[in-house]
Design a protein around this motif. Structure first.
Motif, mmCIF file in Angstrom:
data_model
loop_
_atom_site.group_PDB
_atom_site.id
_atom_site.type_symbol
_atom_site.label_atom_id
_atom_site.label_comp_id
_atom_site.label_asym_id
_atom_site.label_seq_id
_atom_site.Cartn_x
_atom_site.Cartn_y
_atom_site.Cartn_z
ATOM 1 N N SER A 125 44.433 43.269 46.738
ATOM 2 C CA SER A 125 43.952 42.601 47.958
ATOM 3 C C SER A 125 45.099 42.385 48.928
ATOM 4 O O SER A 125 44.973 42.588 50.132
ATOM 5 N N VAL A 155 46.065 45.655 50.545
ATOM 6 C CA VAL A 155 45.119 46.041 51.608
ATOM 7 C C VAL A 155 45.364 45.191 52.848
ATOM 8 O O VAL A 155 45.378 45.687 53.976
ATOM 9 N N GLN A 184 42.744 50.005 37.175
ATOM 10 C CA GLN A 184 42.188 48.945 38.030
ATOM 11 C C GLN A 184 42.076 49.402 39.481
ATOM 12 O O GLN A 184 41.222 48.923 40.231
ATOM 13 N N LYS A 241 38.740 51.022 39.086
ATOM 14 C CA LYS A 241 37.674 50.040 38.853
ATOM 15 C C LYS A 241 37.373 49.235 40.122
ATOM 16 O O LYS A 241 36.234 48.943 40.427
ATOM 17 N N LEU A 242 38.462 48.857 40.822
ATOM 18 C CA LEU A 242 38.293 48.020 42.019
ATOM 19 C C LEU A 242 37.976 48.849 43.260
ATOM 20 O O LEU A 242 37.714 48.294 44.322
ATOM 21 N N MET A 286 38.814 56.222 33.732
ATOM 22 C CA MET A 286 38.964 55.485 35.004
ATOM 23 C C MET A 286 40.334 55.785 35.599
ATOM 24 O O MET A 286 41.116 54.868 35.858
ATOM 25 N N GLN A 302 38.463 35.417 44.817
ATOM 26 C CA GLN A 302 39.119 35.778 43.553
ATOM 27 C C GLN A 302 39.416 34.550 42.698
ATOM 28 O O GLN A 302 39.381 34.620 41.475
ATOM 29 N N LEU A 356 35.616 50.259 29.774
ATOM 30 C CA LEU A 356 34.829 50.563 30.972
ATOM 31 C C LEU A 356 34.062 49.307 31.393
ATOM 32 O O LEU A 356 33.726 48.473 30.546
ATOM 33 N N PRO A 357 33.768 49.175 32.679
ATOM 34 C CA PRO A 357 33.030 47.986 33.118
ATOM 35 C C PRO A 357 31.672 47.916 32.434
ATOM 36 O O PRO A 357 31.018 48.938 32.221
ATOM 37 N N VAL A 414 31.284 48.017 42.787
ATOM 38 C CA VAL A 414 32.056 46.986 43.496
ATOM 39 C C VAL A 414 31.406 46.659 44.834
ATOM 40 O O VAL A 414 30.629 47.439 45.371
ATOM 41 N N HIS A 420 32.956 45.073 48.646
ATOM 42 C CA HIS A 420 34.157 44.646 49.366
ATOM 43 C C HIS A 420 33.775 43.513 50.313
ATOM 44 O O HIS A 420 32.878 43.650 51.133
ATOM 45 N N ASN A 478 39.236 41.590 52.607
ATOM 46 C CA ASN A 478 40.212 42.415 51.890
ATOM 47 C C ASN A 478 40.030 42.333 50.374
ATOM 48 O O ASN A 478 40.768 42.956 49.625
ATOM 49 N N ALA A 479 39.086 41.509 49.950
ATOM 50 C CA ALA A 479 38.877 41.328 48.506
ATOM 51 C C ALA A 479 37.859 42.324 47.987
ATOM 52 O O ALA A 479 36.881 42.638 48.662
ATOM 53 N N THR A 480 38.138 42.817 46.797
ATOM 54 C CA THR A 480 37.183 43.687 46.128
ATOM 55 C C THR A 480 36.606 42.913 44.954
ATOM 56 O O THR A 480 37.344 42.357 44.149
ATOM 57 N N THR A 519 34.261 43.252 41.681
ATOM 58 C CA THR A 519 33.532 44.175 40.808
ATOM 59 C C THR A 519 32.294 43.450 40.279
ATOM 60 O O THR A 519 32.317 42.246 40.035
ATOM 61 N N TYR A 575 37.950 43.269 32.140
ATOM 62 C CA TYR A 575 38.610 42.868 33.394
ATOM 63 C C TYR A 575 40.066 43.324 33.413
ATOM 64 O O TYR A 575 40.600 43.667 34.456
#
Lengths: 437, 283
Positions: free
Chosen positions: A228, A231, A252, A255-256, A281, B7, B118-119, B124, B126, B129-131, B133, B205
């Motif tokens: 974050s 970005v 990640q 994933k993200l 991934m 977050q 794996l998740p 996800v 957005h 600026n935060a992502t 999941t 995570y």
């Protein structure tokens, strides 16, 4: 028991039998005087195992064809556990307890620096296949006599840096149109060194502005806030520097679905096991890597080595890392030098080793080269001397040696390819599907 | 600021889920279960085995991890904690040894290298600026639901009230007819189940590795020390304090200081308020 048999024979005046018995003992003693090769490196890391297995295959092949100087080659190992102190102990063990003739190393930079004073003391011919620290080559320039048994058959840092610059200019700026980067760097000596190359060499020459550097601890397992922050920096792309646990930061990113392009120096994708390690991934990741690299076409000799490797070993690494190739070809060169010099005397052997030059071709072109820079030869682009360092070529068309590095990329379907430089490229540098151009 | 809030909320939810099973044991059984982190690690591997290697649906992997986690809790109570009950130090040392043994067992079965889980729910969104999941979002929602469910279970059911009674006064509860052994078994089972569920979410995570049990154990201990022994509400509040502190330190100060403020908070609370911010409470 043997002495009793001889005495019995003597007492019976069986002279011929006495001579035959004594001769058989002498022959047995001669046959057991093998050439001893010592491996020093981590026995639990992919890089350490790559060097070890490369050496094992080379030794198998040499022994099958009669050995060296009429002797079979025996390999002994010493585990450094990627620790400097253990590395020093390992070198001492090989030198004092095993009394090896030659040492092949799959050590990381810090560990090699730890045992280097022992090498100067024992003067055992030593070949490093992973360490690329330019400071060691500089030691050879400054103090050749004490350092001369040391050889490094991977291009050293200074040469590696030129590929960073070229890739930055040709691809990141000219092709992608990127002008600014945020560096995401692990807090290690490796991370600091690469950061120096990026911020002081690549960025100013290629015309890339470093807007922020985010340094993270190697124990980090949650990269969401870091991405974050990256970005939010407003940079055009992320330059990742990661060598420890780098499958986490890589996976990640996927994933993200971080909405920025990312490239850099990332150790995990350098191995073919990367895709399994990330559970798939890992698509979109690219990295500079020494050669021979994942995804790179191979010359017939190196391909045969990989085929033998995969037939012999079923555990990871499923394909040897670059240092495995260096160990395989380098060990054969070291033994050829011993044949020529009549042993491992560190004057005659060094001279013979300096003359070794293996050129491997693919489709009639020079593809890989295992030779050395002359002791007083100056590499024109960097203006430096590289005694006992692999002979690399950092200027196109790469006709005097292979480039110091290439850039590889893993795609989202699990395939990989070399994307830079053009001569070695068999794929294109592309952005992951979730990043807008 | 928006990404810090988002977050912070997500991470805190995960931390609360990690800590609540540990709090439960500490409150009811008075045992510092140092193998708790190992439940989390083993559960991650159980999920990995069933869902990623055998290809079972994620929900089935999650339930199997939870059930086997509960079994681990019950086995540990019956084989280690119960025989050593009188000696708290022996219990703590043996749970720590058990954690190391479980780590070695995992290395033997799955190898030393880290794996990526794996998740459970891929995808996800957005926000600024935060992502975010879906995986973490679900973990946070699950965390809240589990905490609310646990709170209601303890306040409104006979077994829950018996657990509360044991946490307040073991002898008194025993005199009142509560079967202490049975309550302890139920608590260890629930704790194992919750630790396992938290483990799957935590591993998906972050990463799966034989040494990953240390970090969640430290988080759980920190939350218990700072929050005060045995309060679910305290656990929830302190999980948010620690979660937000970590996110703020990473986003605004330095990522390398991520865990430092948590440690400083522990020391500060131990010096100024040894009973924790919420004191010694019943469940």
């Amino acid at each position: 028991m043997a002495l009793i048999l001889i005495m019995e024979d003597l007492m019976k005046f069986n002279f011929i039998k006495v001579v035959a018995t004594m001769a058989s003992f002498m022959l047995a003693a001669t046959a057991s005087a093998d050439i001893k090769v010592g491996f020093i490196g981590s026995l639990s890391s992919d890089t350490g195992l790559s060097t070890l297995r490369g050496a094992e295959i080379a030794i198998d092949e040499l022994n099958a064809s009669g050995g060296v100087l009429g002797h079979q080659i025996k390999l002994v190992t010493a585990d450094t556990r990627q620790d400097v102190t253990e590395g020093v102990k390992a070198y001492e063990y090989l030198a004092e307890t095993e009394e090896v003739d030659f040492i092949i190393s799959g050590s990381i930079d810090d560990v090699s620096l730890g045992w280097l004073p022992r090498m100067q003391e024992y003067q055992i011919p030593t070949l490093d296949t992973w360490t690329s620290y330019i400071g060691i080559i500089d030691m050879l320039v400054e103090d050749y006599d004490s350092m001369k048994p040391y050889f490094m058959n991977i291009a050293s840092d200074e040469a590696l840096a030129t590929l960073y610059i070229d890739f930055g200019k040709d691809v990141l700026v000219d092709q992608m149109g990127w002008k600014s980067t945020v560096i995401l760097q692990e807090d290690t000596a490796f991370g600091g060194a690469i950061h120096g190359l990026i911020s002081q060499a690549m960025a100013p020459v290629a015309g890339i502005e470093v807007v922020e550097t985010i340094v993270y601890d190697v124990a980090t397992v949650d990269f969401a806030p870091l991405y974050s922050r990256a970005v939010a920096s407003g940079a055009d792309f992320i330059y990742l520097i990661s060598s420890v646990n780098s499958q986490v930061v890589s996976s990640q990113y996927v994933k993200l679905q971080v909405p920025l392009g990312m490239t850099g120096v990332n150790v995990a994708p350098m191995g073919q096991d990367y895709w399994a390690d990330t559970g798939g991934m890992g698509g979109g990741m690219s990295t500079l890597t020494p050669i021979p690299a994942v995804g790179m076409k191979l010359d017939p000799a190196s391909q045969a080595f990989v085929d033998t490797y995969q037939a012999k070993y079923t555990s990871r690494p499923i394909v040897p890392h670059f240092n495995g190739f260096n160990a395989y070809h380098g060990l054969k060169q070291a033994m050829a030098a011993a044949e020529e010099a009549g042993g491992f005397n560190n004057t005659t052997w060094v001279t013979a080793m300096e003359k070794q030059d293996l050129i491997l071709e693919l489709d009639g072109e020079l593809w890989l080269r295992y030779g050395w820079w002359g002791n007083d030869e100056i590499e024109p682009r960097t203006g430096r001397k590289y005694p006992h360092n692999l002979r690399f070529d950092i200027t196109e068309p790469f006709d005097d040696g292979a480039p110091s590095m290439v850039v590889i990329q893993w795609y989202e379907d699990g395939t990989n390819a070399v994307v830079y430089p053009d001569k070695y490229a068999n794929g294109k540098f592309t952005l992951p599907s979730w990043v807008k151009k | 600021m928006l990404e810090i809030i988002i977050q912070g909320v997500l991470l805190s939810g995960l931390y609360a889920l990690i800590a609540v099973g540990f709090t439960l044991i500490f409150s009811v059984g008075r045992v510092l279960n140092l193998a708790y982190g190992a439940y989390i690690m083993v559960a991650g591997y159980i999920y990995f085995y069933f869902s990623q290697l055998l290809g079972l649906p994620p929900i089935a992997g999650l339930l199997l991890a939870g059930i086997l986690g509960a079994c681990m809790g019950l086995l540990k109570y019956n084989l280690i904690v119960k025989p050593l009950k009188a000696d708290h130090i022996a219990v703590e040392i043996s749970t720590l040894i058990l954690a190391v043994v479980l780590q070695s067992a995992v290395i033997l079965c799955f190898g030393n290298s880290a794996k990526i889980l794996l998740p459970i729910i891929p995808g996800v969104i957005h926000i600024g600026n935060a992502t975010v999941t879906y995986n973490v979002l679900v973990a946070t929602i699950a965390s809240w639901l589990i905490l609310i469910g646990l709170y209601l279970f303890i306040k409104r059911t006979h077994v829950g009230r018996a657990m509360m009674a044991v946490s307040m006064d073991t002898k008194g509860a025993s005199i009142s007819g509560v079967d202490i052994d049975k309550i302890n078994m139920i608590t260890w089972g629930i704790s194992g189940f919750l630790g396992a569920i938290a483990g799957v979410f935590f591993a998906s995570y972050t990463q799966l590795s034989p040494t990953m049990w240390v970090a969640p154990l430290i988080i759980a201990i920190a939350i218990v020390i700072v929050g005060g022994i045995g309060s679910i509400i305290g656990t929830l509040v302190v999980a948010h304090i620690i979660g937000f502190m970590e996110i703020i330190s990473v986003a605004l100060i330095s990522p390398q200081l991520r865990g430092v403020f948590t440690m400083l908070l522990i020391i500060l609370v131990l010096v100024i308020r040894p009973k924790g911010l919420f004191g010694r409470e019943e469940l």
